[in-house]
Design a protein around this motif. Structure first.
Motif, PDB file in Angstrom:
ATOM      1  N   GLU A 223       0.825  -1.205   0.000  1.00 28.25           N
ATOM      2  CA  GLU A 223       0.000   0.000   0.000  1.00 28.25           C
ATOM      3  C   GLU A 223       0.858   1.253   0.000  1.00 28.25           C
ATOM      4  O   GLU A 223       1.932   1.280   0.607  1.00 28.25           O
ATOM      5  N   PRO A 224       0.415   2.308  -0.687  1.00 30.76           N
ATOM      6  CA  PRO A 224       1.179   3.552  -0.653  1.00 30.76           C
ATOM      7  C   PRO A 224       1.213   4.136   0.755  1.00 30.76           C
ATOM      8  O   PRO A 224       0.246   4.008   1.507  1.00 30.76           O
ATOM      9  N   ASN A 225       2.339   4.752   1.094  1.00 35.46           N
ATOM     10  CA  ASN A 225       2.527   5.306   2.434  1.00 35.46           C
ATOM     11  C   ASN A 225       2.191   4.243   3.478  1.00 35.46           C
ATOM     12  O   ASN A 225       1.467   4.481   4.436  1.00 35.46           O
ATOM     13  N   GLY A 267      -4.970  13.963   4.630  1.00 42.40           N
ATOM     14  CA  GLY A 267      -4.538  14.694   3.448  1.00 42.40           C
ATOM     15  C   GLY A 267      -3.152  14.245   3.022  1.00 42.40           C
ATOM     16  O   GLY A 267      -2.553  13.332   3.603  1.00 42.40           O
ATOM     17  N   PRO A 268      -2.580  14.860   1.987  1.00 43.73           N
ATOM     18  CA  PRO A 268      -1.249  14.481   1.501  1.00 43.73           C
ATOM     19  C   PRO A 268      -0.212  14.525   2.622  1.00 43.73           C
ATOM     20  O   PRO A 268      -0.210  15.441   3.447  1.00 43.73           O
ATOM     21  N   VAL A 269       0.678  13.548   2.638  1.00 45.00           N
ATOM     22  CA  VAL A 269       1.609  13.440   3.763  1.00 45.00           C
ATOM     23  C   VAL A 269       2.527  14.653   3.859  1.00 45.00           C
ATOM     24  O   VAL A 269       2.918  15.053   4.964  1.00 45.00           O
ATOM     25  N   GLU A 270       2.878  15.258   2.731  1.00 33.88           N
ATOM     26  CA  GLU A 270       3.783  16.401   2.784  1.00 33.88           C
ATOM     27  C   GLU A 270       3.095  17.657   3.313  1.00 33.88           C
ATOM     28  O   GLU A 270       3.753  18.662   3.590  1.00 33.88           O
ATOM     29  N   GLN A 271       1.766  17.592   3.501  1.00 38.67           N
ATOM     30  CA  GLN A 271       1.034  18.734   4.038  1.00 38.67           C
ATOM     31  C   GLN A 271       0.553  18.505   5.473  1.00 38.67           C
ATOM     32  O   GLN A 271      -0.162  19.342   6.024  1.00 38.67           O
ATOM     33  N   TYR A 290      -6.082   8.358   8.255  1.00 37.55           N
ATOM     34  CA  TYR A 290      -6.367   7.590   7.041  1.00 37.55           C
ATOM     35  C   TYR A 290      -5.699   6.224   7.108  1.00 37.55           C
ATOM     36  O   TYR A 290      -6.318   5.192   6.810  1.00 37.55           O
ATOM     37  N   GLU A 291      -4.436   6.182   7.525  1.00 38.87           N
ATOM     38  CA  GLU A 291      -3.701   4.922   7.585  1.00 38.87           C
ATOM     39  C   GLU A 291      -4.254   4.011   8.679  1.00 38.87           C
ATOM     40  O   GLU A 291      -4.311   2.785   8.508  1.00 38.87           O
ATOM     41  N   ALA A 352      -7.895  10.899  -0.866  1.00 39.17           N
ATOM     42  CA  ALA A 352      -6.757  10.115  -0.394  1.00 39.17           C
ATOM     43  C   ALA A 352      -6.754   8.714  -0.979  1.00 39.17           C
ATOM     44  O   ALA A 352      -5.755   7.988  -0.851  1.00 39.17           O
ATOM     45  N   GLY A 353      -7.863   8.321  -1.607  1.00 38.15           N
ATOM     46  CA  GLY A 353      -7.901   7.018  -2.252  1.00 38.15           C
ATOM     47  C   GLY A 353      -8.967   6.078  -1.743  1.00 38.15           C
ATOM     48  O   GLY A 353      -8.950   4.897  -2.072  1.00 38.15           O
TER      49      GLY A 353
END
Length: 836
Positions: A223-225, A267-271, A290-291, A352-353
């Motif tokens: 899975e991503p991240n 939200g996006p991890v970089e944010q 989310y995770e 986020a998917g």
């Protein structure tokens, strides 16, 4: 609370036994015509970012401080990074932090390099060295720009950090003057345990870099991240019915600014907004809500998020005007998790998917919070949640231990709400926490049999045992600790209609980076192993019954084992300055005065000053430090050897500070009892037992507020295994600390698919025969499976021997509605019988 039993669907008819006694001919009898239900969600797990459980642990990210935000933990923004200078000391290339035109408003710091020689750059060793396996693919990404346009490309290398190490290389081209994300894959040429990732410029000039990421090759479900595979799979193998997250103490935080805010983690991890966590290190929020929800869905577990109510660990409390804010946070979180993709917060989840809603049926409101202010906040938030989402079960905290003033106040408040018409039904479960000595788990197995305190029936609030663990031998994860937990878990399952959910804690510990022990799973950068506690949890969670069959367990009487408290005495304070005088210890058998502070020979060195600032002013002993856990122990251990009955008298005066006195008795080496007077913010009185570093309340707790400047008369009478504590002539606490307990513990249940499950726990050092009679049982097959966890009580697993204590399964024969089974010494056994 004094635990007494009136009536229940099953009875335990057991005589007290010393742990090492031998009991032959124990009898376990069940009646299948009488059953009570067991909660579908009884056994779950509790995850908190403690002991580096997230970053450097379960989270698959290998780079530490990837976004250069360590300043939020009062650390250098470039910590964990180093300059790479190919020309050695003469190179003037330099790495520093900058904030001009950052990547985004939540990630305001980045690294900037002034490159004086091509090939210079920066490197990161992750969390004590990156482990690489030759030939595997490691996905990475980073954001780059060259503010003056001088650098167009960089080379990324990964592998060992030595001069002769083989480095895997990847070229990145197309760098511009604006931030741009680049993705890459590294395939190491050799296997190393102490590797690093480096980013080096191909030309001289200016280079800015941010959010430099490299993930492990083995990621759970790809899975991503995602999560580190071996750790995630160990959690999945527990088959937990729920996952409680994100804590724990990190929910309320050290202070309000430090509390966990779920909106920062989606939200996006970089944010995502990074933050110092409660346990003193940076949390990247790479694992966010989310995770957590995604993982729960992966393993088929109910998510159980816990939210802050605006009360911090240090006593900081948000104003009452913020009630609406915290209620709205809860409503927004529920919408984020379960709302349609077109809703405000559901849209963020979908982006986020995960366009489809997550499942959500439980909500924890606060963690280990207590008091009237907390009750008002809980009520406000719970009513808002119930009005819009009536199906969600709300969970209230009962504080941080099993039987203190806060615990009883919470249950009283919940029951008062249940009686009220307007507020009935706002609380579904009460969250109980307790970390206790091993003997507690063996002597408190009837806790939830007490139908006066925990009545059965529809509409009654259920119990959530949110955190518990057995402490033994300095909080070790040995087999004996696990056995005592297993013994207690038979009572949890027996009362599985009262206890709806339960979870051991903490879950993870990284070798060399712990803030708390014991823990269920230990790991380092490349390996992990399960403890005996893990295997006990797994045996129960994967063999849970759907119903408890009414049963009784009888064991022959044997000689009782006495627990002599004995020991020497001491003085102490917690966040308080104080004075003590008229200190006297008397042997009640010989009437000999063992110590008298008013004697001419008395001096301050009569006490071993372990912590604090102690002095003597005439007949008065002065403690002038406001530190926590201040102690001085009377140096007369040899004189008190063998003394069983004594009286300890003194006068104590609080001169300042936040709490009160620690009056120690029964001190034997590191082990002690202390009367905690004015504990928990100068609100309670109780006796704690254990060590100076870790204790549990025994007996009851009562309200107490100490007044500055007042001299208090204190007397403690010790008689064998009992003590009585008097304040100003009034009896406050009286308790017999019996150390006698049964060798055998059991549970019998059945499942909807026709299995009979018998759990047997033998905490003694001898094999124990158990005559099993299953009345009114369905016809059974003559063979069955027995899964056994056993060994020496002191046995522990380790990286060197990870399976030293682990379950084995064997087939047994001769099964009928009446048979005898011999349990092994120091064992947990699960018998799974099939019906014909």
């Amino acid at each position: 609370m004094k635990i007494t039993r009136k009536t229940a669907a099953c009875t335990i008819l057991a005589a007290g036994l010393a742990a090492t006694a031998i009991a032959q001919g124990a009898s376990l009898t069940a009646d299948f015509s009488k059953k009570t239900s067991v909660s579908d969600n009884l056994y779950g797990i509790f995850y908190e970012d403690i002991n580096y459980a997230a970053d450097g642990g379960l989270y698959g990210e290998m780079v530490q401080n990837r976004s250069f935000e360590f300043r939020k933990s009062n650390r250098s923004p470039t910590e964990t990074w180093k300059d790479v200078n190919i020309s050695g000391a003469s190179s003037k290339s330099r790495l520093r932090a900058a904030k001009t035109a950052p990547l985004n408003e939540n990630n305001q710091v980045y690294a900037t390099l002034t490159v004086k020689q091509a090939g210079d750059g920066m490197a990161n060793k992750g969390y004590g060295g990156m482990p690489f396996e030759a030939g595997k693919k490691y996905p990475g990404s980073l954001y780059l720009r060259s503010p003056d346009g001088t650098i167009k490309s960089v080379t990324i290398t990964a592998g060992g950090s030595g001069k002769n190490a083989k480095k895997a290389k990847v070229s990145i081209e197309g760098i511009t003057t604006e931030w741009k994300k680049f993705e890459f894959t590294i395939i190491p040429e050799e296997t190393v345990q102490n590797g690093e990732l480096a980013v080096c410029a191909d030309t001289v000039g200016k280079l800015d870099a941010d959010f430099i990421s490299l993930f492990r090759a083995d990621i759970y479900r790809n899975e991503p991240n995602g999560f580190r595979k071996d750790l995630a799979e160990k959690l999945e193998a527990l088959k937990p019915a729920f996952v409680r997250f994100p804590g724990g103490c990190i929910v309320h935080g050290l202070n309000l600014e430090n509390r966990y805010e779920w909106k920062d983690t989606v939200g996006p991890v970089e944010q995502r907004k990074e933050k110092l966590n409660f346990w003193g290190y940076q949390q990247s929020y790479g694992i966010g809500f989310y995770e957590y929800f995604r993982f729960c869905e992966d393993i088929g577990a109910e998510p159980l998020p816990v939210l802050s109510v605006g009360m911090a660990h240090n006593g900081e409390i948000s104003p009452a005007s913020d009630y609406q804010k915290y209620a709205q946070d809860a409503l927004d979180m529920i919408e984020w998790a379960t709302g349609p993709a077109t809703s405000k917060w559901g849209k963020i989840r979908a982006e986020a998917g995960h366009p489809q809603p997550f499942k959500l049926n439980y909500l924890g409101i606060g963690n280990e919070d207590c008091g009237q202010d907390y009750f008002a906040r809980f009520k406000y938030i719970a009513e808002a949640v119930k009005e819009k989402y009536p199906h969600i079960k709300t969970i209230i905290s009962s504080g941080y231990t099993y039987n203190d003033v806060n615990f009883h106040n919470t249950w009283s408040q919940v029951r008062a709400w249940e009686k009220g018409k307007k507020t009935a039904g706002i609380c579904d479960l009460v969250d109980e926490h307790y970390y206790n000595e091993s003997a507690w788990f063996l002597t408190n197995g009837k806790r939830y049999d007490n139908l006066d305190f925990y009545p059965r029936g529809e509409g009654q609030p259920k119990v959530f045992i949110g955190e518990y663990a057995s402490w033994v031998d300095g909080r070790r994860n040995n087999l004996y600790a696990a056995l005592t937990e297993a013994a207690y878990m038979t009572s949890i399952e027996r009362n599985g209609d009262i206890v709806e959910i339960s979870s051991y804690a903490p879950l993870f510990a990284k070798e060399g980076s712990t803030q708390w022990v014991p823990d269920m799973i230990w790991f380092n950068n490349s390996e992990s192993y399960q403890t005996p506690d893990y295997y006990v949890q797994q045996l129960f969670s994967t063999n849970k019954s759907d119903n408890t069959v009414s049963y009784s367990l009888t064991q022959p009487k044997t000689a009782q084992k006495k627990n002599a408290i004995g020991g020497t005495v001491g003085l102490g304070t917690w966040s308080t300055t104080a004075q003590f005088k008229d200190i006297k210890v008397t042997d009640e058998d010989s009437k000999e005065v063992l110590y008298d502070s008013n004697a001419k020979s008395s001096k301050i060195t009569d006490f071993r000053q372990e912590t604090g600032a102690w002095s003597k002013s005439g007949p008065v002993i002065v403690q002038s430090s406001a530190d926590i856990n201040v102690r001085a122990v009377l140096n007369n251990e040899a004189q008190t050897e063998g003394i069983q009955n004594y009286t300890y008298e003194l006068k104590a005066q609080k001169t300042g500070g936040a709490e009160g006195f620690l009056i120690m008795f029964g001190v034997k080496g590191k082990k002690l009892y202390w009367w905690n007077m004015g504990g928990w913010g100068n609100t309670q009185s109780c006796i704690e037992k254990g060590t100076a570093d870790g204790r549990t309340i025994i007996g009851d707790a009562k309200p107490l507020n100490l007044v500055n400047g007042k001299w208090y008369d204190i007397k403690i009478e010790v008689k064998g295994d009992s003590y009585s504590c008097y304040l100003d002539g009034q009896l406050i606490h009286s308790y017999t600390d019996a150390m006698n307990f049964d060798p055998l513990y059991a549970h019998i249940g059945d499942t909807k698919d026709g299995k009979v499950i018998i759990k047997l726990v033998n905490v003694s050092g001898s094999d124990q025969n158990v005559d099993i009679s299953l009345k009114n049982a369905p016809a059974l097959e003559t063979s069955a499976k027995a899964t056994i966890l056993c060994g020496k009580p002191e046995d522990e697993n380790s990286f060197a021997n990870p399976k030293k204590v682990s379950p084995v399964t064997e087939t047994i024969t001769g099964i009928s509605d009446s048979f005898t089974y011999k349990t092994k010494a120091n064992s947990v056994t699960v018998l799974k019988l099939k019906t014909k």
